[in-house]
Motif scaffolding. Structure first.
Motif, PDB file in Angstrom:
ATOM      1  N   ASP A  58      26.836 -25.006  27.256  1.00  0.00           N
ATOM      2  CA  ASP A  58      25.837 -25.724  26.483  1.00  0.00           C
ATOM      3  C   ASP A  58      26.650 -25.165  24.956  1.00  0.00           C
ATOM      4  O   ASP A  58      27.734 -24.875  25.052  1.00  0.00           O
ATOM      5  CB  ASP A  58      24.732 -24.841  25.681  1.00  0.00           C
ATOM      6  CG  ASP A  58      23.677 -24.125  27.387  1.00  0.00           C
ATOM      7  OD1 ASP A  58      23.337 -25.594  27.685  1.00  0.00           O
ATOM      8  OD2 ASP A  58      23.190 -23.482  27.333  1.00  0.00           O
ATOM      9  N   HIS A  69      23.374 -21.277  20.791  1.00  0.00           N
ATOM     10  CA  HIS A  69      22.399 -20.694  21.641  1.00  0.00           C
ATOM     11  C   HIS A  69      21.821 -20.299  20.570  1.00  0.00           C
ATOM     12  O   HIS A  69      22.211 -20.102  19.247  1.00  0.00           O
ATOM     13  CB  HIS A  69      22.580 -19.834  22.564  1.00  0.00           C
ATOM     14  CG  HIS A  69      21.539 -18.741  22.817  1.00  0.00           C
ATOM     15  ND1 HIS A  69      20.921 -18.517  24.184  1.00  0.00           N
ATOM     16  CD2 HIS A  69      21.473 -17.370  22.119  1.00  0.00           C
ATOM     17  CE1 HIS A  69      20.022 -17.865  23.971  1.00  0.00           C
ATOM     18  NE2 HIS A  69      20.024 -16.985  22.566  1.00  0.00           N
ATOM     19  N   ARG A 105      15.347 -23.542  27.269  1.00  0.00           N
ATOM     20  CA  ARG A 105      15.904 -24.706  26.690  1.00  0.00           C
ATOM     21  C   ARG A 105      15.281 -24.940  25.348  1.00  0.00           C
ATOM     22  O   ARG A 105      13.975 -25.161  25.410  1.00  0.00           O
ATOM     23  CB  ARG A 105      15.942 -26.235  27.180  1.00  0.00           C
ATOM     24  CG  ARG A 105      16.237 -25.687  29.336  1.00  0.00           C
ATOM     25  CD  ARG A 105      17.574 -24.867  29.391  1.00  0.00           C
ATOM     26  NE  ARG A 105      18.846 -25.285  28.768  1.00  0.00           N
ATOM     27  CZ  ARG A 105      20.111 -25.161  28.262  1.00  0.00           C
ATOM     28  NH1 ARG A 105      20.344 -23.682  29.207  1.00  0.00           N
ATOM     29  NH2 ARG A 105      20.523 -25.570  27.824  1.00  0.00           N
ATOM     30  N   ARG A 118      21.743 -29.322  25.657  1.00  0.00           N
ATOM     31  CA  ARG A 118      23.344 -28.255  25.981  1.00  0.00           C
ATOM     32  C   ARG A 118      23.209 -27.269  24.766  1.00  0.00           C
ATOM     33  O   ARG A 118      23.661 -26.628  24.334  1.00  0.00           O
ATOM     34  CB  ARG A 118      24.416 -29.222  25.512  1.00  0.00           C
ATOM     35  CG  ARG A 118      24.516 -30.284  27.027  1.00  0.00           C
ATOM     36  CD  ARG A 118      26.269 -30.830  26.559  1.00  0.00           C
ATOM     37  NE  ARG A 118      27.602 -29.952  26.357  1.00  0.00           N
ATOM     38  CZ  ARG A 118      28.410 -30.109  25.720  1.00  0.00           C
ATOM     39  NH1 ARG A 118      28.892 -30.466  25.534  1.00  0.00           N
ATOM     40  NH2 ARG A 118      29.503 -28.804  25.863  1.00  0.00           N
ATOM     41  N   SER A 156      20.285 -24.014  24.232  1.00  0.00           N
ATOM     42  CA  SER A 156      19.657 -22.835  25.044  1.00  0.00           C
ATOM     43  C   SER A 156      19.127 -21.845  23.774  1.00  0.00           C
ATOM     44  O   SER A 156      19.234 -22.118  22.612  1.00  0.00           O
ATOM     45  CB  SER A 156      20.354 -21.991  25.785  1.00  0.00           C
ATOM     46  OG  SER A 156      21.163 -21.099  25.280  1.00  0.00           O
TER      47      SER A 156
END
Length: 220
Positions: A123, A126, A148, A192, A194
């Motif tokens: 990813d 986040h 996600r 990509r 989270s």
């Protein structure tokens, strides 16, 4: 892991408190807002912190110095004029290196244990998300049951101004002022990004009234 605290804003919504004091040095619970971040980062084992500064920068640098008082090393990224979130990160990349780092907005307060933030894997980001506050009832993003983050979808949550960022998210952008949000949305479209839903205490300390409320809560 390193961290970056965003502290270069003008603090216009905080006036008149910020007419002569930069927002990161406004106090709540006996400490400047930015010191709360430093203490929480140190508790999570983070010892290298990059701070970008612009408005009344000298006051922030004088107050925090090299970070040794807080058991960490502070590296300063001085912006002649504020570069927005994306541009500020881009300018600081030589100090941040190539590994993912914790990103913290200087004008929030959150009780999240930063040591629990995950790595990124493949990813680019986040994001910590929170329930929508009254002043931002429509939220920002949707977090699905697989963790996600999406630009669209229901229910919606608010970005907490806290997360983990891969420098690659901004590395290919030209220098100068630019926002981070469009790059996050592009990364979401590529699946990509989270996220996690933080249900603990969180405050967007954006106005004198919310600062006073946070001060009362911390002192009590």
């Amino acid at each position: 892991m390193k961290a970056m605290i965003l502290a270069a804003g003008l603090g216009t919504r905080m006036r008149p408190l910020t007419d002569h004091c930069p927002k990161p040095l406004l106090r709540a619970g006996g400490n400047p807002l930015i010191v709360h971040h430093l203490e929480r980062l140190r508790a999570a084992g983070i010892r290298d912190v990059v701070i970008n500064v612009s408005y009344l920068a000298e006051q922030v640098i004088e107050a925090l110095g090299d970070g040794s008082e807080f058991g960490m090393a502070i590296h300063w990224s001085h912006e002649t004029t504020p570069l927005e979130t994306g541009g500020g990160i881009h300018q600081a990349l030589p100090l941040l290196g190539e590994a993912p780092f914790v990103l913290v907005n200087g004008d929030i307060w959150c009780d999240l244990d930063l040591a629990t933030l995950p790595g990124l894997g493949h990813d680019l980001a986040h994001l910590v998300l929170v329930d929508n506050p009254a002043h931002h009832a429509t939220g920002d993003f949707h977090l699905d049951r697989h963790g996600r983050v999406h630009e669209h979808g229901e229910p919606r949550l608010t970005y907490a101004g806290l997360g983990v960022i891969d420098p690659a998210l901004v590395a290919n952008q030209p220098p100068g002022a630019f926002a981070l949000a469009p790059l996050l949305r592009a990364a979401m479209a590529l699946h990509r990004v989270s996220g996690q839903h933080h249900r603990g205490a969180w405050v967007d300390v954006g106005t004198p009234e919310r600062l006073a409320d946070l001060d009362r809560r911390l002192r009590s």
